[in-house]
Write a protein that holds these residues in place. Structure first.
Motif, PDB file in Angstrom:
ATOM      1  N   ASP A   1      -6.105   6.117 -11.213  1.00 48.51           N
ATOM      2  CA  ASP A   1      -7.101   5.715 -10.205  1.00 48.51           C
ATOM      3  C   ASP A   1      -6.888   6.533  -8.921  1.00 48.51           C
ATOM      4  O   ASP A   1      -6.506   5.995  -7.886  1.00 48.51           O
ATOM      5  N   PRO A   2      -7.107   7.843  -8.969  1.00 53.27           N
ATOM      6  CA  PRO A   2      -6.766   8.716  -7.837  1.00 53.27           C
ATOM      7  C   PRO A   2      -7.512   8.396  -6.539  1.00 53.27           C
ATOM      8  O   PRO A   2      -6.956   8.559  -5.447  1.00 53.27           O
ATOM      9  N   ASP A   3      -8.769   7.953  -6.630  1.00 50.17           N
ATOM     10  CA  ASP A   3      -9.526   7.669  -5.405  1.00 50.17           C
ATOM     11  C   ASP A   3      -9.413   6.207  -4.960  1.00 50.17           C
ATOM     12  O   ASP A   3      -9.991   5.811  -3.951  1.00 50.17           O
TER      13      ASP A   3
ATOM     14  N   GLU B   1      -9.211  -1.055  -5.129  1.00 56.93           N
ATOM     15  CA  GLU B   1      -9.939  -1.806  -4.112  1.00 56.93           C
ATOM     16  C   GLU B   1     -10.846  -2.852  -4.750  1.00 56.93           C
ATOM     17  O   GLU B   1     -11.013  -3.955  -4.214  1.00 56.93           O
ATOM     18  N   ALA B   2     -11.421  -2.519  -5.904  1.00 59.27           N
ATOM     19  CA  ALA B   2     -12.274  -3.487  -6.589  1.00 59.27           C
ATOM     20  C   ALA B   2     -11.462  -4.690  -7.069  1.00 59.27           C
ATOM     21  O   ALA B   2     -11.888  -5.837  -6.934  1.00 59.27           O
ATOM     22  N   LYS B   3     -10.289  -4.421  -7.610  1.00 55.01           N
ATOM     23  CA  LYS B   3      -9.420  -5.515  -8.060  1.00 55.01           C
ATOM     24  C   LYS B   3      -9.007  -6.397  -6.883  1.00 55.01           C
ATOM     25  O   LYS B   3      -9.027  -7.629  -6.978  1.00 55.01           O
TER      26      LYS B   3
ATOM     27  N   ASP C   1     -19.250  -1.829 -12.394  1.00 52.24           N
ATOM     28  CA  ASP C   1     -18.655  -2.739 -11.408  1.00 52.24           C
ATOM     29  C   ASP C   1     -17.636  -3.643 -12.120  1.00 52.24           C
ATOM     30  O   ASP C   1     -18.016  -4.439 -12.985  1.00 52.24           O
ATOM     31  N   PRO C   2     -16.346  -3.535 -11.782  1.00 51.03           N
ATOM     32  CA  PRO C   2     -15.334  -4.382 -12.451  1.00 51.03           C
ATOM     33  C   PRO C   2     -15.605  -5.869 -12.326  1.00 51.03           C
ATOM     34  O   PRO C   2     -15.182  -6.654 -13.179  1.00 51.03           O
TER      35      PRO C   2
END
Length: 581
Positions: free
Chosen positions: A401-403, A408-410, A464-465
């Motif tokens: 998850d480089p970016d 942030e979603a989690k 979208d997670p």
């Protein structure tokens, strides 16, 4: 207060003979210690040996004889004559007698003789009980069957006006000192302190208060010394204990600054001043004692005429705990009639049949050993509801998850759900994983490929997670990471204990050594050993599941969750805009 109880007093025709206190009682197969009694600084190895020897030589006969000695005697008349102390009444038996007389005088039917509409009272009060299924630990007073009891039999009923409740606290201490916003626990604690340390033996409730144990006899973990708490090192129980200690301090400080002590100082003499602890009626030491009584004995009563509430229920709180019991204390509203309204009652029914001289139990709820030790001062070797917490935290995988999109979603999903991403604690049970644990771990170990979709033209885009349904396995790789995380968390938890499960087992196996330890040390060892065993059991279970997962899930389970067709119900829900939680 006595006038409040007379609605039932007319039913009582005779007191009869009641076992007001006998020597040590050891129960049958389901004997487990609980809040009905006290835990003392344990008997010595010699005491245990003598108890077992006495039991093996006399069996049940000694108890039958004890009951027979009480039969046909009026306790008020013959108690002193039957004393083994040369005419001086044994204090414990005297306290029992006063309690039983007080109950009788206030409308509680405790006669061994039948009356109009009343069966003989089936219970006797034993001064001391031992738990033979928990290393013969002393468990204080308890109630035993003085005759065979059938499943469903009503054991007794206690009028609610006999109980210590918030409404009673407001009546005694005043509504200025105890406003309606006061919690039930604070209100009853202040009432209990007032009745014991201000009124003393002039209190209406004195016969009941007089049998209540001291703090040291109950020994909940939040009253332990630092040296004793060190025996729990590695256990999540320490964190809960420290939280409880801080909570009690905050509550007392609030009473001093804004609560009852500040609202009506004349009602509360002898409070502690800032930075000082005294011995006055309302000092912190007595506040801690009152909460020890509440945490270990109070009962939440539902469906009362005045609504739900917490209460200290005399006599009912002498029944000890068994995790195998299905009996609970409950309440019912009093009958209304032209001849007068009866008060609400607290009632207890037998959940199974009991033999004569068998100890009667109820359940305090499905509590883990950590909860039992924190609130009641004991831990059980056999507890089907035991659990131990393990912790997880959200971490970013920079390679996957480089970016930081996924991280942030989690974090947003966890935060919106009221969870702390850095401290996610879940209980592990003997026989299952909580659904919340599995769902959260599926989110934590989610990888970029799990949220990447390939469009019809071959381009890839991230979904979208928050739209992913986590209630079932996402795919084999994700589910394998879930169980690997569980195994790792269990090993990390085990490393926090300074001793191994094998070392604790060897210590307990040395009966002479183990029984010579203080009771708090014995309970600490039981707690940490049962927690370690549960962690090892979880590791074995998770590793078995890991083998199954790596062996391949069904094709249906392998599908991407966002590609699953919506059910008809889900389609209707989407149309009307209802959010499911």
């Amino acid at each position: 207060h006595k006038t409040l109880i007379m609605a039932r007093a007319s039913r009582v025709l005779c007191f009869g003979a009641l076992l007001s206190g006998s020597a040590a009682f050891t129960s049958g197969n389901r004997a487990l210690m609980g809040r009905g009694g006290t835990q003392r600084q344990g008997p010595t190895a010699a005491d245990h040996s003598r108890t077992r020897r006495d039991m093996s030589s006399t069996g049940e006969d000694s108890w039958v004889e004890a009951l027979r000695e009480a039969e046909g005697k009026d306790i008020k008349k013959d108690f002193f004559a039957s004393s083994k102390f040369g005419g001086a009444e044994d204090p414990a038996r005297a306290a029992n007698r006063l309690l039983l007389e007080w109950l009788l005088e206030n409308g509680v039917y405790i006669s061994e003789a039948s009356s109009w509409g009343e069966a003989p009272h089936p219970l006797g009060l034993s001064t001391e009980t031992y738990d033979e299924n928990n290393d013969n630990e002393a468990s204080g007073r308890g109630l035993i069957a003085r005759k065979p009891i059938n499943e469903g039999d009503r054991l007794f009923s206690i009028p609610v006006p006999l109980c210590l409740t918030k409404p009673m606290a407001r009546e005694v201490l005043g509504k200025r000192a105890i406003p309606a916003s006061t919690s039930d626990y604070i209100a009853i604690a202040l009432l209990l302190m007032n009745e014991r340390y201000v009124k003393g033996d002039s209190s209406f409730w004195w016969p009941y208060i007089n049998i209540l144990p001291e703090t040291v006899e109950v020994n909940p973990s939040y009253t332990w010394s630092g040296e004793e708490l060190a025996l729990l090192e590695g256990s999540p129980c320490i964190k809960a204990t420290e939280s409880m200690q801080a909570k009690l301090r905050r509550e007392y400080a609030y009473l001093l600054s804004e609560g009852a002590f500040a609202l009506d100082p004349s009602k509360f003499p002898g409070v502690d001043q800032e930075g000082q602890e005294g011995q006055g009626p309302f000092c912190f030491k007595h506040f801690e004692w009152a909460f020890t009584m509440l945490f270990s004995r109070a009962i939440r009563l539902e469906k009362l005429s005045s609504g739900d509430g917490v209460a200290l229920v005399p006599y009912a709180d002498l029944i000890n705990h068994s995790p195998f019991s299905t009996a609970y204390i409950s309440a019912r509203q009093g009958e209304k009639s032209w001849f007068g309204d009866e008060p609400d009652e607290v009632v207890v029914y037998a959940d199974r049949a009991f033999k004569k001289m068998e100890q009667v139990f109820i359940s305090y709820g499905q509590k883990s050993n950590a909860e039992l030790l924190l609130l009641y001062g004991f831990a059980l070797e056999r507890n089907p509801f035991n659990s131990v917490e393990v912790s997880f935290g959200l971490a970013r995988d920079e390679e996957d998850d480089p970016d930081g999109f996924l991280y942030e979603a989690k974090r947003a999903i966890l935060t919106e759900g009221g969870l702390d991403p850095n401290n996610l604690a879940f209980p592990l049970y003997n026989d299952r994983y909580p659904n919340e644990l599995l769902e959260t771990l599926r989110l934590l170990v989610l990888r970029t490929e799990d949220v990447t979709k390939t469009s019809a033209n071959g381009s890839k885009e991230r979904s979208d997670p928050s739209k992913i349904r986590l209630t079932k396995a996402l795919n084999s790789e994700n589910e394998a990471l879930v169980y690997e995380a569980i195994v790792e968390a269990c090993f990390v938890a085990l490393e926090r204990y300074p001793t191994t499960e094998e070392e604790d087992t060897l210590l307990m196996a040395d009966r002479s050594m183990f029984t010579s330890l203080p009771v708090n040390a014995r309970n600490a060892i039981r707690l940490r050993r049962t927690e370690k065993r549960l962690l090892f059991r979880t590791i074995a279970s998770a590793e078995r599941r890991l083998v199954e997962v790596k062996g391949g899930l069904t094709e249906q389970e392998e599908k991407k969750p966002w590609l699953d067709p919506k059910t008809r119900f889900e389609g209707i829900v989407d149309e009307i805009g209802v959010e499911l939680k």
